[in-house]
Design a protein around this motif. Structure first.
Motif, PDB file in Angstrom:
ATOM      1  N   SER A 193       0.832  -1.203   0.000  1.00 46.64           N
ATOM      2  CA  SER A 193       0.000   0.000   0.000  1.00 46.64           C
ATOM      3  C   SER A 193       0.868   1.255   0.000  1.00 46.64           C
ATOM      4  N   VAL A 194       0.267   2.356  -0.419  1.00 46.78           N
ATOM      5  CA  VAL A 194       0.942   3.654  -0.397  1.00 46.78           C
ATOM      6  C   VAL A 194       1.222   4.046   1.046  1.00 46.78           C
ATOM      7  N   ALA A 195       0.315   3.722   1.958  1.00 46.79           N
ATOM      8  CA  ALA A 195       0.503   4.048   3.375  1.00 46.79           C
ATOM      9  C   ALA A 195       1.777   3.407   3.914  1.00 46.79           C
ATOM     10  N   TYR A 196       2.033   2.170   3.525  1.00 48.57           N
ATOM     11  CA  TYR A 196       3.257   1.498   3.981  1.00 48.57           C
ATOM     12  C   TYR A 196       4.490   2.242   3.478  1.00 48.57           C
ATOM     13  N   ASP A 197       4.464   2.679   2.213  1.00 47.09           N
ATOM     14  CA  ASP A 197       5.595   3.427   1.656  1.00 47.09           C
ATOM     15  C   ASP A 197       5.814   4.740   2.405  1.00 47.09           C
ATOM     16  N   VAL A 198       4.738   5.410   2.758  1.00 46.08           N
ATOM     17  CA  VAL A 198       4.833   6.673   3.502  1.00 46.08           C
ATOM     18  C   VAL A 198       5.433   6.421   4.879  1.00 46.08           C
ATOM     19  N   ILE A 199       4.922   5.430   5.582  1.00 40.98           N
ATOM     20  CA  ILE A 199       5.410   5.129   6.937  1.00 40.98           C
ATOM     21  C   ILE A 199       6.866   4.688   6.898  1.00 40.98           C
ATOM     22  N   LYS A 200       7.217   3.871   5.923  1.00 37.52           N
ATOM     23  CA  LYS A 200       8.599   3.407   5.786  1.00 37.52           C
ATOM     24  C   LYS A 200       9.540   4.591   5.532  1.00 37.52           C
ATOM     25  N   ALA A 201       9.147   5.515   4.655  1.00 40.22           N
ATOM     26  CA  ALA A 201       9.977   6.689   4.372  1.00 40.22           C
ATOM     27  C   ALA A 201      10.137   7.555   5.622  1.00 40.22           C
ATOM     28  N   LEU A 202       9.058   7.752   6.377  1.00 34.42           N
ATOM     29  CA  LEU A 202       9.143   8.563   7.601  1.00 34.42           C
ATOM     30  C   LEU A 202      10.024   7.886   8.650  1.00 34.42           C
ATOM     31  N   LEU A 203       9.946   6.561   8.767  1.00 33.87           N
ATOM     32  CA  LEU A 203      10.810   5.841   9.705  1.00 33.87           C
ATOM     33  C   LEU A 203      12.280   5.973   9.310  1.00 33.87           C
ATOM     34  N   ASN A 204      12.538   6.140   8.010  1.00 35.65           N
ATOM     35  CA  ASN A 204      13.908   6.348   7.517  1.00 35.65           C
ATOM     36  C   ASN A 204      14.306   7.824   7.538  1.00 35.65           C
ATOM     37  N   LYS A 205      13.498   8.636   8.225  1.00 37.91           N
ATOM     38  CA  LYS A 205      13.741  10.073   8.401  1.00 37.91           C
ATOM     39  C   LYS A 205      13.720  10.854   7.085  1.00 37.91           C
ATOM     40  N   GLU A 206      12.973  10.362   6.108  1.00 34.92           N
ATOM     41  CA  GLU A 206      12.758  11.085   4.856  1.00 34.92           C
ATOM     42  C   GLU A 206      11.500  11.937   5.003  1.00 34.92           C
ATOM     43  N   SER A 207      11.455  13.068   4.322  1.00 32.86           N
ATOM     44  CA  SER A 207      10.244  13.890   4.366  1.00 32.86           C
ATOM     45  C   SER A 207       9.290  13.453   3.256  1.00 32.86           C
ATOM     46  N   ILE A 208       8.011  13.585   3.542  1.00 33.25           N
ATOM     47  CA  ILE A 208       6.950  13.178   2.612  1.00 33.25           C
ATOM     48  C   ILE A 208       5.976  14.335   2.460  1.00 33.25           C
ATOM     49  N   THR A 209       5.575  14.606   1.227  1.00 33.21           N
ATOM     50  CA  THR A 209       4.562  15.626   0.974  1.00 33.21           C
ATOM     51  C   THR A 209       3.211  14.947   0.848  1.00 33.21           C
ATOM     52  N   VAL A 210       2.252  15.423   1.660  1.00 28.08           N
ATOM     53  CA  VAL A 210       0.891  14.900   1.612  1.00 28.08           C
ATOM     54  C   VAL A 210      -0.060  16.039   1.296  1.00 28.08           C
ATOM     55  N   LYS A 211      -1.223  15.677   0.764  1.00 27.76           N
ATOM     56  CA  LYS A 211      -2.261  16.659   0.491  1.00 27.76           C
ATOM     57  C   LYS A 211      -3.292  16.573   1.610  1.00 27.76           C
ATOM     58  N   VAL A 212      -3.555  17.732   2.242  1.00 26.34           N
ATOM     59  CA  VAL A 212      -4.552  17.812   3.303  1.00 26.34           C
ATOM     60  C   VAL A 212      -5.773  18.516   2.728  1.00 26.34           C
ATOM     61  N   GLU A 213      -6.900  17.803   2.701  1.00 20.74           N
ATOM     62  CA  GLU A 213      -8.150  18.362   2.185  1.00 20.74           C
ATOM     63  C   GLU A 213      -9.079  18.633   3.362  1.00 20.74           C
ATOM     64  N   THR A 214      -9.514  19.884   3.476  1.00 24.93           N
ATOM     65  CA  THR A 214     -10.422  20.298   4.542  1.00 24.93           C
ATOM     66  C   THR A 214     -11.800  20.515   3.944  1.00 24.93           C
ATOM     67  N   ILE A 215     -12.806  19.853   4.513  1.00 25.04           N
ATOM     68  CA  ILE A 215     -14.179  19.944   4.018  1.00 25.04           C
ATOM     69  C   ILE A 215     -15.063  20.403   5.173  1.00 25.04           C
ATOM     70  N   THR A 216     -15.861  21.436   4.932  1.00 26.38           N
ATOM     71  CA  THR A 216     -16.774  21.928   5.946  1.00 26.38           C
ATOM     72  C   THR A 216     -17.972  22.579   5.263  1.00 26.38           C
ATOM     73  N   THR A 217     -18.885  23.080   6.060  1.00 24.40           N
ATOM     74  CA  THR A 217     -20.043  23.813   5.560  1.00 24.40           C
ATOM     75  C   THR A 217     -20.104  25.148   6.279  1.00 24.40           C
ATOM     76  N   ILE A 218     -20.246  26.217   5.512  1.00 24.03           N
ATOM     77  CA  ILE A 218     -20.354  27.560   6.078  1.00 24.03           C
ATOM     78  C   ILE A 218     -21.833  27.878   6.223  1.00 24.03           C
ATOM     79  N   ASP A 219     -22.227  28.244   7.444  1.00 22.17           N
ATOM     80  CA  ASP A 219     -23.618  28.600   7.724  1.00 22.17           C
ATOM     81  C   ASP A 219     -23.723  30.117   7.742  1.00 22.17           C
TER      82      ASP A 219
END
Length: 160
Positions: free
Chosen positions: A116-142
């Protein structure tokens, strides 16, 4: 006298309509100018999974205060969703010309398989490599009279 009363009444109604239209236009503009600034830090990291803490700063540069639903957050890497936060039914008031910080939105990412991609991300972080992720924020404005969906995406670099 009757003509004067009609003129005054017509002017008052016209001014009221203009005020209402102006109010709604300002509220609509306010929804477009909401800015979400997320930050992400590693809460815990192991071969079995990753826990990411997201803090979100909601900025309102307009003169209209409004409410937003507690943000739902999704994290992805290389177009694959890694994990998401819980859905919480809570309203947050964002003041006019102000900001609100929402702390400790937790996103859990587990490694389901070694392919999985998650395993690759965790493995890279354990090897002290930096990883770029996309954070998507979803909400509703009242806006009071209307609810407007809001979706924002930002890239964040995670490193251990």
């Amino acid at each position: 006298m009757a003509t004067l009363n009609k003129l005054i009444m017509g002017t008052a109604v016209g001014a009221g309509v203009i005020a209402i239209i102006s109010y709604f236009a300002n509220m609509r503009r306010a929804s477009v100018q909401l800015e979400v600034v997320p930050t992400a830090t590693i809460h815990s990291l192991s071969l079995s999974g990753l826990s990411i803490r997201i803090d979100a700063l909601l900025k309102n540069p307009t003169g209209a205060s409004f409410k937003v639903k507690f943000p739902y957050v999704k994290i992805s890497h290389k177009d694959s969703i890694l994990g998401s936060s819980q859905v919480i039914d809570k309203d947050i008031t964002v003041p006019a010309f102000g900001q609100v910080k929402i702390d400790n939105i937790q996103v859990e990412i587990s490694t389901m398989s070694f392919f999985s991609v998650a395993y690759d991300v965790i493995k890279a972080l354990l090897n002290k490599e930096s990883i770029t992720v996309k954070v998507e924020t979803i909400t509703t404005i009242d806006l009071g009279w209307s609810r407007v969906p809001y979706n924002d995406q930002k890239e964040i670099t995670l490193k251990k």
